[in-house]
Design a protein around this motif. Structure first.
Motif, short mmCIF file in Angstrom:
data_model
loop_
_atom_site.label_atom_id
_atom_site.label_comp_id
_atom_site.label_asym_id
_atom_site.label_seq_id
_atom_site.Cartn_x
_atom_site.Cartn_y
_atom_site.Cartn_z
N ARG A 185 0.84 -1.20 0.00
CA ARG A 185 0.00 0.00 0.00
C ARG A 185 0.87 1.25 0.00
N ARG A 186 1.91 1.21 0.79
CA ARG A 186 2.80 2.38 0.86
C ARG A 186 3.55 2.57 -0.45
N GLU A 187 3.90 1.48 -1.10
CA GLU A 187 4.56 1.58 -2.40
C GLU A 187 3.65 2.23 -3.43
N TYR A 188 2.33 1.96 -3.29
CA TYR A 188 1.35 2.57 -4.19
C TYR A 188 0.91 3.95 -3.73
N GLY A 189 1.52 4.45 -2.62
CA GLY A 189 1.18 5.77 -2.14
C GLY A 189 -0.15 5.83 -1.41
N LEU A 190 -0.55 4.73 -0.77
CA LEU A 190 -1.82 4.69 -0.04
C LEU A 190 -1.55 4.66 1.47
N PRO A 191 -1.60 5.80 2.13
CA PRO A 191 -1.38 5.81 3.58
C PRO A 191 -2.52 5.10 4.32
N GLU A 192 -2.21 4.57 5.49
CA GLU A 192 -3.19 3.80 6.26
C GLU A 192 -3.57 4.55 7.53
N VAL A 193 -4.88 4.70 7.73
CA VAL A 193 -5.42 5.38 8.90
C VAL A 193 -6.27 4.38 9.68
N ASN A 237 -7.38 12.99 -2.49
CA ASN A 237 -6.44 12.08 -1.85
C ASN A 237 -7.11 10.72 -1.65
N ASP A 238 -6.32 9.66 -1.79
CA ASP A 238 -6.79 8.31 -1.50
C ASP A 238 -6.05 7.78 -0.27
N ILE A 239 -6.82 7.30 0.70
CA ILE A 239 -6.23 6.70 1.90
C ILE A 239 -6.99 5.42 2.23
N ILE A 240 -6.36 4.57 3.02
CA ILE A 240 -7.00 3.35 3.49
C ILE A 240 -7.47 3.57 4.92
N ILE A 241 -8.78 3.37 5.16
CA ILE A 241 -9.35 3.47 6.50
C ILE A 241 -9.52 2.06 7.06
N LEU A 271 -1.44 6.96 10.64
CA LEU A 271 -2.20 7.83 11.53
C LEU A 271 -3.22 7.00 12.30
N ILE A 272 -3.40 7.32 13.58
CA ILE A 272 -4.43 6.69 14.41
C ILE A 272 -5.50 7.71 14.72
N VAL A 273 -6.76 7.34 14.50
CA VAL A 273 -7.88 8.16 14.93
C VAL A 273 -8.47 7.48 16.16
N LEU A 274 -8.27 8.09 17.31
CA LEU A 274 -8.79 7.54 18.56
C LEU A 274 -10.21 8.05 18.75
N VAL A 275 -11.19 7.13 18.72
CA VAL A 275 -12.59 7.50 18.88
C VAL A 275 -12.95 7.42 20.35
N VAL A 276 -13.46 8.53 20.90
CA VAL A 276 -13.84 8.62 22.32
C VAL A 276 -15.34 8.86 22.41
N GLU A 356 -4.74 16.29 6.32
CA GLU A 356 -3.65 17.19 6.71
C GLU A 356 -2.55 16.44 7.45
N LYS A 357 -2.94 15.59 8.40
CA LYS A 357 -1.95 14.85 9.19
C LYS A 357 -1.21 13.81 8.34
N VAL A 358 -1.96 13.14 7.48
CA VAL A 358 -1.35 12.11 6.64
C VAL A 358 -0.30 12.72 5.72
N LYS A 359 -0.59 13.89 5.16
CA LYS A 359 0.37 14.56 4.27
C LYS A 359 1.65 14.92 5.01
N MET A 360 1.54 15.16 6.30
CA MET A 360 2.71 15.53 7.09
C MET A 360 3.64 14.35 7.34
#
Length: 362
Positions: A185-193, A237-241, A271-276, A356-360
């Motif tokens: 996924r990273r090779e294809y430029g797909l960040p994972e969230v 942008n394409d990302i994996i959730i 990136l981690i999205v912590l759901v509260v 925004e965070k993923v791009k960073m």
């Protein structure tokens, strides 16, 4: 199934988990007819609870139709069998860890989850098998297996050990495939969230809203037992959730180890999205946030984090502000986005922050 839930509190016990245990028991199909909290300087080594409390328990069971006693504390196999000897061999005596494994078994859907659960169960129950054999020799066949399950009734320690080694080998292959998948996924430029958080915080509902999926929700604790991923296209942008397993306080290390594959997804994510759950009572929210912080700090301390304060549609604005302050006590430098996954409130703001965070980091 009628059950009694019990917790032994010591001077070191800061927070009670009896209500959470009651909720877990109800989710597993038990009708909880009585709650018992005993405060002691230290747990009784023989029965965990004191002998006086055990007599009260036995008297209550004789008057009521009770099937199971569930302890919030970790229970030694010898303690469980001694209690059963006193209250009756027909009564199951289990602890919170066995209850969680029961829920895992009911919720499991994938082959990977089933293997993880079986491995955790075998590891945890192995001392119970040894204790069962000892008590059977002392008291005869009436000891019964109860919560140990039909599978463990039919096999001996040697066969259990072989089965565990086989499961470990199979799961290792799964881990390698997961790692290779993330690398591709990273090779294809797909960040994972990864969406994570305490159980029943609303992760799966958020996942469904973001990815237009229809995963089951509202089934009780641990609806999600294996990672489940989908592509999200947003803001060019394409990302994996990824939807992941929910946290719970004081999970036994054996259970955590068995779910290494699932939890390890956090450490490999971008990136981690912590759901509260923003609708929780403040002390309950603080307890769950502390637990989430402890788990994330152990598993993925260096991964970027965003917090989604969910279920704001259920509380007043001043309660939302109060919840944000509580979260900031533990995560003072982390972005907090108040949302309602169910109503779709502020999801666009959350997605913007995720991008925004993923791009960073990518």
């Amino acid at each position: 199934m009628r059950a009694i839930v019990i917790e032994v509190q010591t001077e070191k016990s800061e927070k009670t988990k009896i209500q959470e245990l009651k909720g877990l028991a109800k989710s597993a199909g038990y009708d909880v007819v009585k709650e018992i909290v005993q405060k002691r300087t230290k747990p009784d080594p023989t029965y965990l609870i004191g002998e006086g409390k055990l007599k009260e328990l036995k008297s209550f069971i004789e008057k009521e139709s009770i099937d199971t006693i569930i302890f919030s504390n970790n229970l030694k196999a010898s303690q469980a069998f001694r209690i059963r000897r006193e209250v009756g061999w027909n009564i199951d005596v289990i602890d919170r860890n066995i209850l969680i494994l029961k829920i895992f078994e009911e919720r499991s859907r994938t082959a990977e989850a089933k293997m993880q659960i079986e491995l955790a169960r075998l590891h945890y129950m192995l001392p119970w098998v040894r204790e069962y054999l000892r008590f059977r020799d002392l008291y005869g066949e009436q000891v019964g297996w109860g919560a140990l399950g039909e599978y463990l009734h039919k096999v001996y320690e040697q066969h259990i050990t072989k089965r565990m080694k086989l499961l470990e080998r199979k799961l290792e292959k799964v881990r390698m495939r997961n790692f290779e998948r993330i690398i591709k996924r990273r090779e294809y430029g797909l960040p994972e969230v990864v969406l994570t958080g305490y159980t029943q915080a609303g992760k799966t509902e958020l996942f469904n809203k973001l990815t237009h999926e229809t995963k089951p929700v509202g089934l009780g604790p641990f609806t999600t037992l294996s990672t489940y991923s989908r592509r999200l296209s947003a803001l060019n942008n394409d990302i994996i959730i990824v939807d992941s397993i929910g946290f719970i306080e004081d999970m036994h290390p054996i259970i955590l180890n068995a779910f290494y594959t699932t939890l390890n997804e956090l450490s490999l994510s971008d990136l981690i999205v912590l759901v509260v759950d923003g609708s929780d009572e403040i002390n309950e929210m603080r307890r769950k946030i502390d637990s989430s912080y402890e788990i994330i700090s152990k598993i993925a301390p260096s991964v970027e984090l965003v917090i989604a304060l969910n279920k704001i549609d259920l509380v007043k604005n001043e309660d939302v502000e109060r919840a944000i302050k509580v979260v900031k006590e533990v995560f003072p430098y982390t972005d907090i986005i108040p949302i309602s996954a169910k109503k779709g409130i502020n999801l666009n703001i959350l997605v913007e922050k995720i991008i925004e965070k993923v791009k960073m980091v990518v």
